[in-house]
Scaffold this active site. Structure first.
Site, PDB file in Angstrom:
ATOM      1  N   SER A 194       0.458  -9.664   6.742  1.00 10.86           N
ATOM      2  CA  SER A 194      -0.719  -8.816   6.895  1.00 10.86           C
ATOM      3  C   SER A 194      -0.438  -7.745   7.938  1.00 10.86           C
ATOM      4  CB  SER A 194      -1.937  -9.650   7.312  1.00 10.86           C
ATOM      5  OG  SER A 194      -2.995  -8.824   7.746  1.00 10.86           O
ATOM      6  N   SER A 195      -0.346  -6.497   7.502  1.00  7.80           N
ATOM      7  CA  SER A 195      -0.042  -5.399   8.418  1.00  7.80           C
ATOM      8  C   SER A 195      -1.090  -5.276   9.508  1.00  7.80           C
ATOM      9  CB  SER A 195       0.059  -4.084   7.631  1.00  7.80           C
ATOM     10  OG  SER A 195       0.250  -2.996   8.492  1.00  7.80           O
ATOM     11  N   GLU A 199       0.831  -1.209   0.000  1.00  8.86           N
ATOM     12  CA  GLU A 199       0.000   0.000   0.000  1.00  8.86           C
ATOM     13  C   GLU A 199       0.862   1.254   0.000  1.00  8.86           C
ATOM     14  OE1 GLU A 199      -3.065   2.388   2.914  1.00  8.86           O
ATOM     15  OE2 GLU A 199      -3.069   0.201   3.036  1.00  8.86           O
TER      16      GLU A 199
END
Length: 329
Positions: A225-226, A129
């Site tokens: 997965s942040s 992102e």
């Protein structure tokens, strides 16, 4: 073995952006046939990616790995404009699955840059992102990950600053970074932390409540997965042992020694099936009772790209008009 009480966080698991992205890939396969190429993981969850791969999705690192004319989906994390430009140059039929809340960050950043402000992006280096957001803003972007990073910025304190944020950050950490920006610079604008992704905020609030009533925390989600990592970190910060697992098979029985209450939650990219696998594993180890915390009810839905809001193009027309398969952004 003594009885084990499992408390489920609420909300947990899929958010609207993840649901939309997965739906886009599945609909693309149904409409155009396999294979459908997806640039990077559609969402950061190994189980979801493997399921989609079995249905006919092919995950690639770059568009150079996509054959000419192949239907291509861009991941929920968003991409840089250079990726969009390459897809257009190659005339690839592209469907953009970028989460609308990520798109909102891109729009904010471009608006601030157009106003002549120096752009600070609060986020984690290397995250998909963050890479996409930097590549969507037509100006230099300064990336910071902590309040301490603010002191390293080589800028005059009078410089007009605008900040945007990665959507999956810790709300508390982000609040501290924003405070540090205001403390160092005299002219700072940007969204309030309340504008961080609603799903991120809701799941972090829920896990704090869960940590207050649990002896141990299990977070379901993948290592990359942040938002899942942030949930595990919050549990640790609140003083309880916290484990990030892909599913029930990752649970070590030794974790449960001396534990009476286990809190279970899931990151925004983790499906219910994985939570079910954790409960099934715990049930094999101990007799269980299960309750669910009260929490926010999420009724958010994001519309699909226009291509899926129109009737399918007839096969002979589609073969002569690849542009008919392009999704309007």
């Amino acid at each position: 073995m003594p009885h084990l009480h499992v408390i489920l966080a609420n909300p947990r698991g899929f958010c609207a952006g993840v649901t939309r992205a997965i739906d886009i890939v599945e609909r693309a396969i149904d409409r155009f046939g396999a294979p459908v190429y997806v640039r990077h993981e559609i969402v950061h969850n190994r189980f979801v990616v493997d399921q989609l791969r079995a249905k006919g999705a092919v995950f690639v690192d770059e568009l150079t790995d996509v054959p000419s004319g192949a239907t291509t989906v861009l991941s929920a994390h968003g991409v840089a404009r250079s990726v969009e430009d390459e897809a257009e140059r190659r005339q690839l039929p592209v469907i953009d699955a970028t989460c609308p809340l990520v798109t909102k960050v891109h729009i904010q950043g471009r608006r601030y840059a157009k106003a002549g402000r120096r752009i600070v992006l609060i986020g984690h280096a290397g995250h998909a992102e963050v890479i996409g957001t930097i590549g969507q803003i037509d100006a230099p972007v300064l990336l910071v990950s902590s309040a301490e990073d603010i002191a390293t910025l080589q800028l005059d304190p009078a410089t007009p600053i605008a900040y945007v944020t990665q959507t999956t950050l810790s709300v508390d950490d982000t609040r501290g970074i924003i405070a540090a920006l205001h403390a160092r610079f005299s002219d700072v604008i940007g969204p309030d932390v309340d504008e961080i992704c609603y799903a991120t905020q809701n799941r972090q609030t829920a896990v704090r409540k869960l940590a207050e009533v649990s002896d141990m925390l299990i977070v379901v989600g993948s290592r990359n997965s942040s938002n899942s990592n942030r949930l595990s970190e919050i549990g640790t910060e609140m003083g309880i042992r916290s484990y990030l697992v892909d599913g029930g098979d990752d649970i070590d029985p030794a974790w449960l020694e001396g534990v009476e209450t286990v809190g279970v939650t899931a990151g925004a990219s983790a499906p219910d099936a994985l939570v079910d696998s954790v409960i099934a594993r715990l049930r094999r180890l101990r007799e269980l009772s299960i309750t669910q915390l009260e929490g926010v009810s999420e009724n958010v839905e994001f519309s699909l790209p226009p291509i899926f809001r129109r009737p399918p193009v007839a096969a002979n027309a589609a073969s002569n008009a690849p542009a008919a398969r392009m999704a309007a952004r």
